[in-house]
Design an enzyme around this catalytic site. Structure first.
Site, mmCIF file in Angstrom:
data_model
loop_
_atom_site.group_PDB
_atom_site.id
_atom_site.type_symbol
_atom_site.label_atom_id
_atom_site.label_comp_id
_atom_site.label_asym_id
_atom_site.label_seq_id
_atom_site.Cartn_x
_atom_site.Cartn_y
_atom_site.Cartn_z
ATOM 1 N N TYR A 227 -10.327 0.147 11.789
ATOM 2 C CA TYR A 227 -11.668 0.745 10.805
ATOM 3 C C TYR A 227 -11.846 -0.282 9.762
ATOM 4 C CZ TYR A 227 -7.697 2.633 8.523
ATOM 5 O OH TYR A 227 -6.986 3.752 7.606
ATOM 6 N N LYS A 228 -11.056 -0.860 8.759
ATOM 7 C CA LYS A 228 -11.558 -2.381 8.473
ATOM 8 C C LYS A 228 -12.758 -3.014 8.444
ATOM 9 C CE LYS A 228 -7.535 -0.512 5.534
ATOM 10 N NZ LYS A 228 -6.109 0.105 5.333
ATOM 11 N N PHE B 114 1.018 -0.981 0.131
ATOM 12 C CA PHE B 114 0.271 0.059 -0.227
ATOM 13 C C PHE B 114 0.964 1.632 -0.116
ATOM 14 C CE2 PHE B 114 -2.797 3.366 2.422
ATOM 15 C CZ PHE B 114 -4.048 3.326 1.201
ATOM 16 N N ARG C 274 -13.166 -4.151 -6.845
ATOM 17 C CA ARG C 274 -12.730 -4.928 -4.745
ATOM 18 C C ARG C 274 -14.206 -4.804 -3.938
ATOM 19 N NH1 ARG C 274 -8.863 -2.749 -0.614
ATOM 20 N NH2 ARG C 274 -10.060 -1.157 -0.719
#
Ligand code: PLP
Length: 398
Positions: free
Chosen positions: A209-210, A113, A357
């Site tokens: 938070y995912k 990332f 995704r």
């Protein structure tokens, strides 16, 4: 047995929405409003400054850290929450480099990332000491682990394709050549079983938070192997990591032998209340059962899309054991196609250049959602709905 109908009932998802984006931002737990109200009314409003002691705000970094730790195989006392993941990348890699001072190579991969790579670039510039960041293809990482490498920094699950590194094999090879490994678990924590202690990981970091559903901007976490806690260099030497923060000394002494030394400064206590409510959902969840369910739903989704949606190509590894918990498809018109899906309340996201995704999150997604999402995708492709003008404009966040 994990009761997935119970966990599904613990989230407040708008009626009719099929939310396949829990890999990017988890949905709101039903208990969140009450948790934040409790914090406002029973803690901040009434306790004010006393709350640091009476409500234990000061040590929530650790109590919440331990609860996240359970989900990644970390023993109590080895994980703290706070700050953001980008900051934790910097902190962990800097700490790793300090442990191997005679080497100048940081090894990552070109699928990592971007913020992880950007933070390392900034760190190298600051150190100004001849560091080199190597970015092989993910498949070539193992071969790149040599005795020149100081730190291997990898995200276990690729944010685009879902491809998963073999954590144990990489750690074993890195340790054999004397390198330190930093794992980014952004797409692993709450997604797949992780065993940082069992794999003898050095550092692990991630966000909440995912898959952990802590809310937008929820705090990050960092794990440090117990064997390193005495020596690890905090680098971002804030007062929360000091041996005696309230001695107010003018010089920094890290908290000896404890994970507190990886704390930096005053955390967002309001965000902690939301994270705490989100972690309650995980109390009855067995990670192996979650994984089995995720694989089952992913396989169904992939098979149905391949059967019914020609032109859309599966982008991840075929073997479920080599994937995380999101599935991605390549499609030349992926951006407008995703917009058309979102217009029908099937929420996934798009990652340039052509990836659609979808997060497979068994806590609140089941077979019926998967089938309805494929129905919508098939319909959009058959009728070429994605060609409509309203789906062509790119928003700032994709
Ligand atoms: C989501 C994600 C990030 C985000 O970092 P923030 O500091 O929270 O914005 C970083 N790294 C990886 C691998 C991610 O998936």
């Amino acid at each position: 047995m994990t009761d997935f109908s119970k966990t599904r009932g613990m989230f407040d998802i708008p009626d009719g929405m099929i939310y396949l984006n829990g890999n990017s931002l988890g949905p709101m737990p039903k208990a969140a409003p009450e948790a934040i109200n409790r914090f406002l009314n029973d803690e901040w409003k009434t306790e004010l400054i006393k709350g640091w002691n009476t409500c234990n705000w000061f040590m929530q970094t650790n109590s919440l850290g331990d609860r996240v730790g359970r989900l990644i195989g970390a023993a109590p006392g080895t994980t703290v929450v706070g700050d953001t993941l980008s900051i934790k990348v910097f902190q962990a890699v800097a700490a790793g480099l300090a442990l191997v001072p005679d080497r100048k190579v940081i090894l990552s991969d070109n699928g990592n990332f971007p913020t992880d790579l950007y933070m390392v670039e900034g760190l190298m510039k600051l150190k100004d000491d001849g560091y080199d960041l190597r970015l092989p293809d993910p498949e070539d990482v193992m071969a790149g682990i040599t005795d020149e490498v100081a730190v291997v920094m990898l995200t276990e699950v690729d944010y685009r394709t879902g491809r998963k590194h073999d954590m144990k094999a990489i750690i074993d090879k890195a340790h054999a050549v004397g390198a330190i490994v930093v794992w980014d678990l952004a797409h692993s924590a709450g997604a797949i079983p992780v065993d940082v202690a069992g794999c003898d990981a050095d550092f692990a970091i991630g966000c909440t938070y995912k898959y952990l559903n802590g809310g937008p901007g929820a705090p990050a976490f960092i794990y440090v192997a117990p064997r390193l806690l005495e020596t690890v260099e905090p680098v971002l030497s804030g007062w929360y990591g000091h041996a005696a923060p309230f001695a107010f000394d003018t010089d920094y002494r890290p908290m000896p032998g404890k994970i507190e030394r990886m704390r930096i400064g005053t955390p967002s206590v309001a965000a902690f209340s939301l994270l705490s409510a989100a972690l309650d959902v995980w109390d009855g969840v067995d990670m192996d059962e979650l994984r089995a369910r995720s694989v089952e739903l992913s396989e169904l989704f992939i098979a149905e899309v391949e059967r019914r949606c020609p032109g859309v190509r599966f982008a991840g590894p075929r073997a479920a054991s080599e994937r995380g918990s999101h599935v991605s498809f390549r499609f030349e018109h992926g951006y407008p196609c995703m917009q058309a899906l979102i217009a029908r309340d099937v929420i996934g996201d798009f990652r340039a250049p052509d990836i659609m995704r979808f997060g497979i999150t068994p806590l609140f997604i089941g077979e019926a959602d998967i089938m309805a999402a494929v129905d919508a995708l098939e319909d959009i492709l058959t009728n070429e709905t994605w060609k409509e003008a309203r789906f062509q404009n790119r928003a700032a966040v994709t």
